[in-house]
Scaffold this motif. Structure first.
Motif, PDB file in Angstrom:
ATOM      1  N   PRO A 214       0.786  -1.235   0.000  1.00 51.52           N
ATOM      2  CA  PRO A 214       0.000   0.000   0.000  1.00 51.52           C
ATOM      3  C   PRO A 214       0.815   1.281   0.000  1.00 51.52           C
ATOM      4  O   PRO A 214       0.243   2.366  -0.052  1.00 51.52           O
ATOM      5  CB  PRO A 214      -0.802  -0.136   1.290  1.00 51.52           C
ATOM      6  CG  PRO A 214       0.112  -0.885   2.206  1.00 51.52           C
ATOM      7  CD  PRO A 214       0.850  -1.856   1.345  1.00 51.52           C
ATOM      8  N   ALA A 215       2.164   1.168   0.073  1.00 52.96           N
ATOM      9  CA  ALA A 215       2.952   2.401   0.006  1.00 52.96           C
ATOM     10  C   ALA A 215       2.756   3.075  -1.346  1.00 52.96           C
ATOM     11  O   ALA A 215       2.625   4.299  -1.437  1.00 52.96           O
ATOM     12  CB  ALA A 215       4.424   2.086   0.234  1.00 52.96           C
ATOM     13  N   GLY A 216       2.726   2.282  -2.392  1.00 57.30           N
ATOM     14  CA  GLY A 216       2.475   2.812  -3.719  1.00 57.30           C
ATOM     15  C   GLY A 216       1.001   2.702  -4.062  1.00 57.30           C
ATOM     16  O   GLY A 216       0.379   1.653  -3.826  1.00 57.30           O
ATOM     17  N   PRO A 217       0.400   3.729  -4.623  1.00 55.48           N
ATOM     18  CA  PRO A 217      -1.048   3.735  -4.840  1.00 55.48           C
ATOM     19  C   PRO A 217      -1.467   2.942  -6.067  1.00 55.48           C
ATOM     20  O   PRO A 217      -0.658   2.627  -6.944  1.00 55.48           O
ATOM     21  CB  PRO A 217      -1.345   5.225  -5.036  1.00 55.48           C
ATOM     22  CG  PRO A 217      -0.098   5.740  -5.692  1.00 55.48           C
ATOM     23  CD  PRO A 217       1.029   4.989  -5.037  1.00 55.48           C
ATOM     24  N   THR A 218      -2.744   2.601  -6.114  1.00 56.64           N
ATOM     25  CA  THR A 218      -3.345   2.017  -7.308  1.00 56.64           C
ATOM     26  C   THR A 218      -3.746   3.190  -8.201  1.00 56.64           C
ATOM     27  O   THR A 218      -4.845   3.725  -8.110  1.00 56.64           O
ATOM     28  CB  THR A 218      -4.559   1.152  -6.932  1.00 56.64           C
ATOM     29  OG1 THR A 218      -4.129   0.126  -6.031  1.00 56.64           O
ATOM     30  CG2 THR A 218      -5.184   0.529  -8.165  1.00 56.64           C
ATOM     31  N   GLN A 219      -2.804   3.577  -9.055  1.00 61.02           N
ATOM     32  CA  GLN A 219      -2.913   4.807  -9.828  1.00 61.02           C
ATOM     33  C   GLN A 219      -2.146   4.634 -11.132  1.00 61.02           C
ATOM     34  O   GLN A 219      -1.152   3.889 -11.183  1.00 61.02           O
ATOM     35  CB  GLN A 219      -2.317   5.959  -9.001  1.00 61.02           C
ATOM     36  CG  GLN A 219      -2.667   7.346  -9.428  1.00 61.02           C
ATOM     37  CD  GLN A 219      -2.177   8.365  -8.395  1.00 61.02           C
ATOM     38  OE1 GLN A 219      -1.684   8.013  -7.332  1.00 61.02           O
ATOM     39  NE2 GLN A 219      -2.301   9.637  -8.728  1.00 61.02           N
ATOM     40  N   ALA A 220      -2.579   5.282 -12.204  1.00 62.38           N
ATOM     41  CA  ALA A 220      -1.975   5.065 -13.521  1.00 62.38           C
ATOM     42  C   ALA A 220      -0.473   5.306 -13.514  1.00 62.38           C
ATOM     43  O   ALA A 220       0.282   4.588 -14.179  1.00 62.38           O
ATOM     44  CB  ALA A 220      -2.649   5.958 -14.555  1.00 62.38           C
ATOM     45  N   SER A 221      -0.014   6.296 -12.771  1.00 62.01           N
ATOM     46  CA  SER A 221       1.415   6.617 -12.753  1.00 62.01           C
ATOM     47  C   SER A 221       2.216   5.655 -11.896  1.00 62.01           C
ATOM     48  O   SER A 221       3.440   5.802 -11.781  1.00 62.01           O
ATOM     49  CB  SER A 221       1.620   8.053 -12.258  1.00 62.01           C
ATOM     50  OG  SER A 221       0.955   8.260 -11.030  1.00 62.01           O
TER      51      SER A 221
END
Length: 495
Positions: free
Chosen positions: A377-384
């Protein structure tokens, strides 16, 4: 030695220069393969007590990935090269030494490693290696068949059970679908089947091609080709292309399979005239008859994992029956509140990337995992922060010390475990550049440690047998099939 070869080639002229530079090319190839063998040896040495051999991503897979990335080739090509390099290093050092002088071509060396693969006795292999190192430069130019025969004769002299026989060809049966090479929307098929199956397929295609009405505009050859395509879609008959509503054979059969095509909306209705059926013109005079189609007025589509589809072909063959799903650029949208991406975001990432994003990999995006560049979860579920990775390279990133950095336009900067860097761009960069417009910056949670096991979403699968055990088992099986030939060869001569 290599510098001397380059010097000789630089001073040569005409046909002599061609041969001189060919020796340079051969010697360079020998050094490239030797460097590949160094990568594998170093990896095994560094692993120490770490037993990776039963990992799905074993030492070989890690080394092959580095070889692939360094050359921009696929993992399969790199693994084949690594196999040749390892054979030259471990089994055929005398042949390798001659190869380094430029006296042997890469084709000859690849054939030697393949034809001697079944030799397991060290003493016999040493004799074969020494004899081939002496004889190969003397044989000159041989056809592929003659080269096989010459090497097999040497192998037979010292280990008759290690000769690779053409009778084993049935074990290599396969059907290969080649990707479209030229953006024409057509592709080649190459297959090796049992003879009885080819006869049945031939008869089936003839029957399907003959079942359309007399008004069908296609040639017999075109109908046979389209019949094979219909079989691929799960149909049991060929749809007639006459276009007449009263034709009983003109009803389309719904496809039983799913393919994915990315295209601009206007390409689905492109009205550029396209001659898809009938005899091809044979002379310039015939080509000038009738209306000239000219270039398509809209951009081509992309068949996921295969290549371009010209807009006229797309509009005339697929657009009428395809299920359409819009691809929405997320713009400045923030992260989604869960690990799994929404359907809309997942399709955007797959259509932006088109293939696996590891250097040199062409696995279609539809067959890939969606990887969080910075682990959730440190990195988001996001296009970038999302990209497509095939399962093999997903495991490689997670367990083999590759690091990646993703930019807002979809670029990925990869860094290997020894610091080499490679940049890959989204596959849509040239075809659909709008999909590569920057998305919102990834909202990283810096309070979460991404190096813990809890942050990993993959666990390393393990092999039931190591790669080396599989290789030995394959050699033993092929040698057993050779036993009748060995027994016949060793019979005493008749009185």
């Amino acid at each position: 030695m290599f510098d001397e070869l380059v010097g000789v080639a630089g001073r040569s002229r005409g046909a002599g220069a061609i041969g001189a530079w060919a020796r340079v090319e051969n010697a360079a190839c020998a050094r490239r393969l030797a460097a590949s063998a160094d990568v594998l040896e170093r990896l095994i040495r560094e692993a120490g007590a770490v037993d990776r051999e039963q990992w799905c991503i074993d030492n070989w897979a890690i080394a092959a990935a580095e070889v692939a990335a360094a050359q921009g080739v696929s993992l399969g090509v790199a693994s084949h090269q690594l196999s040749i390099a390892d054979d030259l290093r471990q089994r055929l050092p005398a042949v390798a030494a001659v190869f380094a002088t430029g006296a042997l071509s890469s084709r000859m060396v690849a054939t030697v490693t393949h034809r001697t693969r079944l030799v397991r006795d060290a003493a016999a292999l040493t004799k074969i290696d020494a004899e081939l190192a002496t004889e190969l430069p003397r044989w000159g130019i041989l056809s592929a068949t003659k080269l096989d025969t010459a090497i097999d004769t040497c192998v037979d002299r010292y280990d008759a059970g290690a000769v690779r026989r053409t009778e084993n060809a049935a074990l290599g049966r396969d059907v290969v679908i080649h990707d479209p090479p030229d953006g024409s929307g057509t592709a080649a098929i190459e297959g090796w089947l049992f003879a009885a199956d080819t006869a049945a397929l031939d008869a089936r295609l003839d029957a399907m091609a003959a079942a359309v009405c007399d008004h069908d505009p296609r040639t017999t050859e075109q109908r046979r080709a389209d019949a094979l395509g219909a079989l691929g879609h799960g149909a049991d008959r060929l749809t007639c292309a006459c276009g007449r509503p009263e034709c009983e054979a003109a009803t389309a059969t719904p496809s039983a399979v799913v393919i994915h095509v990315i295209a601009r909306h206007e390409s689905l209705s492109d009205d550029t005239p396209a001659a898809l059926h009938g005899a091809a013109p044979h002379t310039p005079h015939e080509e000038n008859q009738g209306e000239s189609a000219g270039p398509a007025g809209t951009d081509p589509g992309y068949l996921m994992g295969k290549g371009l589809l010209p807009a006229p072909l797309l509009a005339s063959t697929l657009a009428a029956t395809a299920k359409r799903q819009p691809v929405i650029h997320p713009g400045d949208a923030g992260p989604e509140p869960r690990y799994s991406a929404s359907t809309s975001l997942a399709w955007f990432v797959r259509c932006r990337d088109l293939t696996c994003r590891f250097p040199g990999c062409d696995v279609p995006a539809t067959a890939c995992d969606l990887d969080h560049t910075i682990a959730y979860p440190a990195g988001p579920t996001q296009a970038s922060n999302l990209k497509c990775l095939c399962r093999h390279h997903h495991l490689l990133k997670t367990f083999a010390s590759w690091r990646d950095r993703q930019y807002r336009d979809g670029r990925i900067e990869w860094t290997s475990r020894h610091g080499q860097t490679y940049t890959t761009h989204p596959g849509s960069r040239l075809l659909f550049p709008d999909l590569c417009q920057p998305t919102a910056p990834a909202a990283i949670n810096t309070t979460i440690d991404t190096n813990t096991d809890e942050a990993r979403t993959l666990k390393m699968p393990r092999r039931t047998r190591t790669r080396e055990q599989n290789r030995i088992a394959a050699i033993e099986a092929e040698r057993r099939r050779n036993q009748p030939y060995v027994a016949e060869r060793n019979k005493p001569p008749p009185f």
